[in-house]
Scaffold this motif. Structure first.
Motif, PDB file in Angstrom:
ATOM      1  N   UNK A   1      -0.815  30.888 -40.099  1.00  0.00           N
ATOM      2  CA  UNK A   1      -1.474  30.080 -39.073  1.00  0.00           C
ATOM      3  C   UNK A   1      -1.792  28.684 -39.617  1.00  0.00           C
ATOM      4  N   UNK A   2      -2.278  28.631 -40.851  1.00  0.00           N
ATOM      5  CA  UNK A   2      -2.557  27.341 -41.482  1.00  0.00           C
ATOM      6  C   UNK A   2      -1.271  26.566 -41.726  1.00  0.00           C
ATOM      7  N   UNK A   3      -0.212  27.265 -42.041  1.00  0.00           N
ATOM      8  CA  UNK A   3       1.092  26.627 -42.234  1.00  0.00           C
ATOM      9  C   UNK A   3       1.517  25.915 -40.946  1.00  0.00           C
ATOM     10  N   UNK A   4       1.336  26.588 -39.818  1.00  0.00           N
ATOM     11  CA  UNK A   4       1.673  25.984 -38.531  1.00  0.00           C
ATOM     12  C   UNK A   4       0.779  24.776 -38.234  1.00  0.00           C
ATOM     13  N   UNK A   5      -0.516  24.898 -38.528  1.00  0.00           N
ATOM     14  CA  UNK A   5      -1.444  23.777 -38.323  1.00  0.00           C
ATOM     15  C   UNK A   5      -1.027  22.566 -39.154  1.00  0.00           C
ATOM     16  N   UNK A   6      -0.602  22.809 -40.373  1.00  0.00           N
ATOM     17  CA  UNK A   6      -0.171  21.725 -41.260  1.00  0.00           C
ATOM     18  C   UNK A   6       1.016  20.985 -40.657  1.00  0.00           C
TER      19      UNK A   6
ATOM     20  N   UNK B   1       4.020  35.061 -47.628  1.00  0.00           N
ATOM     21  CA  UNK B   1       3.279  35.716 -46.548  1.00  0.00           C
ATOM     22  C   UNK B   1       4.219  36.272 -45.490  1.00  0.00           C
ATOM     23  N   UNK B   2       5.299  35.543 -45.192  1.00  0.00           N
ATOM     24  CA  UNK B   2       6.287  36.035 -44.230  1.00  0.00           C
ATOM     25  C   UNK B   2       6.888  37.345 -44.715  1.00  0.00           C
ATOM     26  N   UNK B   3       7.182  37.419 -46.011  1.00  0.00           N
ATOM     27  CA  UNK B   3       7.754  38.637 -46.586  1.00  0.00           C
ATOM     28  C   UNK B   3       6.769  39.788 -46.516  1.00  0.00           C
ATOM     29  N   UNK B   4       5.515  39.499 -46.793  1.00  0.00           N
ATOM     30  CA  UNK B   4       4.521  40.577 -46.890  1.00  0.00           C
ATOM     31  C   UNK B   4       4.296  41.272 -45.559  1.00  0.00           C
ATOM     32  N   UNK B   5       4.287  40.503 -44.451  1.00  0.00           N
ATOM     33  CA  UNK B   5       4.040  41.137 -43.149  1.00  0.00           C
ATOM     34  C   UNK B   5       5.328  41.293 -42.345  1.00  0.00           C
TER      35      UNK B   5
ATOM     36  N   UNK C   1      -4.447  37.411 -47.138  1.00  0.00           N
ATOM     37  CA  UNK C   1      -4.721  37.004 -45.756  1.00  0.00           C
ATOM     38  C   UNK C   1      -3.472  36.304 -45.201  1.00  0.00           C
ATOM     39  N   UNK C   2      -2.418  37.079 -44.988  1.00  0.00           N
ATOM     40  CA  UNK C   2      -1.116  36.482 -44.717  1.00  0.00           C
ATOM     41  C   UNK C   2      -1.004  35.888 -43.313  1.00  0.00           C
TER      42      UNK C   2
END
Length: 469
Positions: A176-181, A199-203, A170-171
């Protein structure tokens, strides 16, 4: 204690183990013996400890829970749990957290939840353990539920929920959670940065990955081998292999995973000679390759068309490094041979494999058959796929291509007709592009359902086509 008495280990093994440990008849002495024993001996030692009328303490159960994770049966952890309660440690926060994680390691998420529900001390450590438990059991939505219900959170809690999303595919949610943090003013841990890069690499969101790289530099974060490996992987998967090389060179202490990642990245970008040179350098400094390293090396040989080098490395893997080839290695070798026209040798290799070939291996062979016109081998491979119940749309497409390349138009038509009659739909092609930090996805076919501005895109393509004529 009937279960522990069922463990079929000789008493002499246990005694031999105890002779090697300076032990007195005390809990501390037995704990030392249990902690330093092999996992298969741990429970027998515990059984003898109880037979010697020595009572366990919380440290005894810490070592027992760790041993449970290395034993072949999940029954062990439930029996250790019952003894933990029996001796009055059922409410110990540290042991509850360890027990919850152990149940999750075995996939017993309901029992892990029960441990949490019955705990009188639901502190931040136990809540975070629950988040991680759902992540391990591949239930990211429940991990998020646990995170949202935490009365307080810290950087480790955020790392757990972001990892839950990232490691379970669920990248977009992870980023999105990274930004919220960050908006919450929480300083990310190294693990959180690694999840963000993964996740950045995957998408393929290069800008996110660059932002994390800049954050690492600005905050003077130590470039550990794990963090550097995640960073170079991100650049490589986003197409920036030269940036990946610069990151690799900047890692002060590179472990074998970093070397393997760089070798695989070079292979992925068709720079086979460089990958092999790096592999030689890795060996020269005394690092040992593993099965992942050889997947990278064989992929490098495939992309660079180095058939003899591929044969040599496949031999070395087995004979010199004692690594038994798995399905991925055989798939790489089939690809190497097929790309270079050695289709019969590739088919014979598949027939000699100690395991059944999967769809990817046989698809690689079918592609080679289509290119070099080996119809009989293609038909045999297709029959093998059918016998393994691994039929997919690509089987029909590839087999039709084989017939087409051999000018057997009737057979190609028959395969396509069979595909329609059986209701097999061709999987549409899909591509993504990042614009201003937003990932846009395009799917062949009915694109109105996949991009809201498809009419504008089509108009622009038509204008470009007019200009280029």
């Amino acid at each position: 204690m009937p279960y522990f008495q069922q463990i079929r280990l000789s008493r002499q093994i246990c005694l031999n183990r105890l002779i090697k440990v300076p032990i007195e008849s005390s809990t501390i002495g037995w704990n030392i013996a249990i902690r330093t024993s092999q996992p298969q001996h741990t429970l027998l030692l515990y059984s003898q400890m109880l037979n010697s009328s020595i009572s366990p303490n919380k440290f005894t159960f810490t070592f027992l829970i760790k041993a449970c994770n290395k034993n072949p049966s999940s029954r062990l952890v439930t029996h250790v749990h019952s003894h933990l309660i029996r001796f009055g440690f059922g409410s110990d926060p540290f042991l509850q957290s360890a027990l919850l994680c152990s149940y999750a390691d075995w996939g017993l998420i309901d029992l892990a939840q029960q441990v949490f529900d019955r705990s009188p001390h639901k502190d931040i450590v136990l809540w975070t353990s629950l988040v991680s438990a759902y992540a391990k059991c591949q239930i990211p939505d429940k991990a998020r539920w646990a995170f949202d219900n935490m009365p307080e959170r810290n950087s480790v809690s955020w790392a757990a929920v972001i990892s839950a999303y990232s490691q379970n595919g669920c990248h977009e949610e992870a980023l999105s959670m990274f930004d919220e943090m960050l908006e919450a003013g929480v300083v990310p841990t190294e693990g959180t940065l690694i999840s963000g890069l993964f996740s950045s690499a995957h998408i393929g969101v290069l800008e996110n990955g660059k932002w994390i790289h800049n954050y690492i530099d600005q905050n003077l974060i130590n470039m550990s081998s794990s963090l550097g490996t995640a960073l170079l992987n991100m650049y490589a998967k986003c197409g920036c292999v030269d940036d990946a090389i610069r990151v690799f060179k900047s890692i002060p202490c590179k472990d074998s995973l970093a070397w393997t990642a760089m070798i695989s990245s070079l292979a992925m970008h068709g720079r086979g000679e460089e990958a092999l040179h790096l592999f030689d350098k890795m060996l020269s400094i005394g690092l040992k390759p593993d099965h992942v390293t050889f997947v990278g090396i064989l992929s490098a040989c495939s992309h660079a068309g180095l058939i003899e080098e591929g044969r040599y490395q496949f031999y070395c893997m087995k004979r010199i490094f004692n690594i038994n080839p798995n399905l991925e290695h055989y798939g790489c070798m089939v690809d190497i041979l097929g790309r270079n026209g050695c289709v019969k040798e590739a088919w014979n290799l598949i027939l000699s494999m100690p395991m059944e070939p999967d769809l990817l291996v046989l698809k690689s062979l079918l592609s080679a058959c289509a290119h070099y016109g080996h119809v009989e081998i293609a038909e045999s491979a297709a029959q093998r796929l059918q016998s393994l119940n691994q039929v997919s749309d690509s089987l029909y497409v590839l087999l039709a291509n084989v017939y087409t390349s051999a000018s057997r138009w009737d057979d190609a038509g028959r395969v396509r007709k069979m595909m329609r009659q059986r209701g097999v739909a061709k999987t549409p092609g899909c591509s993504t592009i990042e614009v201003d930090g937003v990932v846009h996805r395009f799917v062949a076919g009915n694109m109105k359902n996949y991009h809201p501005r498809i009419d504008e895109i089509k108009w622009m393509l038509q204008e470009m086509d007019k200009t280029l004529r």
